[in-house]
Scaffold this motif. Structure first.
Motif, mmCIF file in Angstrom:
data_model
loop_
_atom_site.group_PDB
_atom_site.id
_atom_site.type_symbol
_atom_site.label_atom_id
_atom_site.label_comp_id
_atom_site.label_asym_id
_atom_site.label_seq_id
_atom_site.Cartn_x
_atom_site.Cartn_y
_atom_site.Cartn_z
ATOM 1 N N ARG A 48 41.576 33.779 56.674
ATOM 2 C CA ARG A 48 40.648 33.924 55.131
ATOM 3 C C ARG A 48 39.475 34.807 55.139
ATOM 4 N NH1 ARG A 48 37.372 33.581 51.938
ATOM 5 N NH2 ARG A 48 36.147 33.352 53.706
ATOM 6 N N GLN A 49 39.635 35.677 54.300
ATOM 7 C CA GLN A 49 38.202 36.227 54.258
ATOM 8 C C GLN A 49 38.584 36.803 52.385
ATOM 9 O OE1 GLN A 49 38.306 40.449 56.407
ATOM 10 N NE2 GLN A 49 40.307 39.480 57.103
ATOM 11 N N SER A 50 37.594 37.720 52.208
ATOM 12 C CA SER A 50 37.350 38.646 51.326
ATOM 13 C C SER A 50 37.200 39.876 50.888
ATOM 14 C CB SER A 50 35.628 38.320 50.859
ATOM 15 O OG SER A 50 36.327 36.851 49.390
ATOM 16 N N ARG A 52 38.271 43.824 49.358
ATOM 17 C CA ARG A 52 37.840 44.795 48.177
ATOM 18 C C ARG A 52 38.151 46.165 48.249
ATOM 19 N NH1 ARG A 52 33.369 41.902 49.775
ATOM 20 N NH2 ARG A 52 33.151 40.377 48.351
ATOM 21 N N GLN A 127 33.319 45.162 39.011
ATOM 22 C CA GLN A 127 32.812 46.781 39.683
ATOM 23 C C GLN A 127 34.211 47.480 39.092
ATOM 24 O OE1 GLN A 127 32.790 42.125 42.024
ATOM 25 N NE2 GLN A 127 32.062 43.582 43.223
ATOM 26 N N VAL A 182 39.714 38.767 47.082
ATOM 27 C CA VAL A 182 38.348 38.668 46.761
ATOM 28 C C VAL A 182 38.287 37.768 45.117
ATOM 29 C CG1 VAL A 182 37.980 40.889 45.386
ATOM 30 C CG2 VAL A 182 35.930 39.543 46.982
ATOM 31 N N VAL A 183 37.476 36.752 45.278
ATOM 32 C CA VAL A 183 37.048 36.133 44.166
ATOM 33 C C VAL A 183 36.415 36.400 43.398
ATOM 34 C CG1 VAL A 183 35.845 33.805 45.314
ATOM 35 C CG2 VAL A 183 36.825 33.725 43.013
ATOM 36 N N ARG A 184 36.111 36.950 41.858
ATOM 37 C CA ARG A 184 34.924 37.378 41.328
ATOM 38 C C ARG A 184 34.702 36.788 39.279
ATOM 39 N NH1 ARG A 184 36.578 41.516 38.094
ATOM 40 N NH2 ARG A 184 39.105 40.976 39.190
ATOM 41 N N ALA A 185 33.337 36.303 40.066
ATOM 42 C CA ALA A 185 31.898 36.266 39.276
ATOM 43 C C ALA A 185 31.538 37.691 37.945
ATOM 44 C CB ALA A 185 31.148 35.031 38.966
ATOM 45 N N SER A 186 32.188 38.674 38.686
ATOM 46 C CA SER A 186 30.960 39.762 37.814
ATOM 47 C C SER A 186 32.393 39.899 36.856
ATOM 48 C CB SER A 186 30.301 41.113 38.970
ATOM 49 O OG SER A 186 30.531 39.935 39.773
#
Ligand SMILES: Cc1cc2nc3c(=O)[nH]c(=O)nc-3n(C[C@H](O)[C@H](O)[C@H](O)COP(=O)(O)O)c2cc1C
Length: 215
Positions: A48-50, A52, A127, A182-186
């Motif tokens: 498991r990893q992010s 982009r 992004q 990837v999870v994102r709050a942006s």
């Protein structure tokens, strides 16, 4: 010569009709999910990893189906899900943006119901890379279903936790399938809420990009 204006009008109407038809978005009936196989859990956790960077490869209907079921599908006859939720309120809706349009996941029918036509992938993040991911999830909570007054700070803690466990389901599925995520709050939440026609009680919590890794 005198007939030409009518011909022009007819052609124009035809073009408008074709354009309108293209705007219509059909539901995507997902094939039955495959609930066995994949990497052993400990290996998926190890991987498991992010990430982009995404290739242009799209997700097959089978992978899309398995991904949605892993994220927030129904795994028991009583309607409980693959992720826990506070008091089983199930206040989270999983929105999906694909190149052709945005959809919302109906877990009971295992269908992606149309929300709006057009490519909203770029609009799911601030992004640049969400525009290149095969799919972007947008996790939306209906706070009117969250079971606590909106003034109670515990409400948003619960909602955040409910989304977080779905996010991790997606991470583990991606680790198992060799997908990048990837999870994102942006996220420009007010702008995206408008594009997704959200109600006043619906809150965007996080987004998550998914696709095949760039080779
Ligand atoms: C709540 C949350 C919000 C995040 N928001 C972003 C984001 O907006 N953009 C981004 O590129 N990564 C975002 N991330 C991913 C983190 O940067 C990433 O998980 C962290 O760097 C650790 O890397 P790893 O996931 O590979 O272990 C977020 C992660 C979490 C848990």
């Amino acid at each position: 010569m005198s007939r030409r204006p009518w011909l022009l009008a007819a052609v124009l109407l035809l073009v408008i009709a074709i354009g309108a038809a293209a705007q219509e978005l059909a539901a995507i009936k997902l094939p039955a999910p495959k609930m066995d196989g994949g990497k052993p859990l400990m290996q998926a956790l190890k991987d498991r990893q992010s990430a982009r960077e995404f290739s242009a490869d799209t997700l097959s209907p089978a992978v899309l189906s398995n991904l949605l079921w892993a994220a927030w599908g129904i795994n028991r006859p009583d309607g409980h899900r693959t992720a826990p939720s506070a008091s089983n309120r199930q206040e989270v809706d999983v929105y999906v943006t694909l190149p052709g349009g945005a959809y919302v996941y109906d877990a009971k029918a295992h269908v992606l119901n149309p929300v709006t036509a057009g490519d909203l992938r770029a609009a799911t993040g601030t992004q640049p890379f969400p525009a290149t991911a095969a799919l972007n999830f947008v996790y939306v909570a209906d706070v009117s279903k969250a079971g606590r007054p909106s003034t109670d700070p515990q409400q948003m803690v619960n909602v955040g936790a409910d989304v977080g466990v779905i996010v991790q389901n997606v991470y583990l599925f991606c680790a198992s399938e060799g997908l990048a995520t990837v999870v994102r709050a942006s996220v420009d939440k007010p702008a995206l809420a408008k594009r997704l026609n959200l109600r006043d009680t619906q809150v965007i919590v996080l987004a998550q990009s998914v696709g095949y890794p760039k080779k």
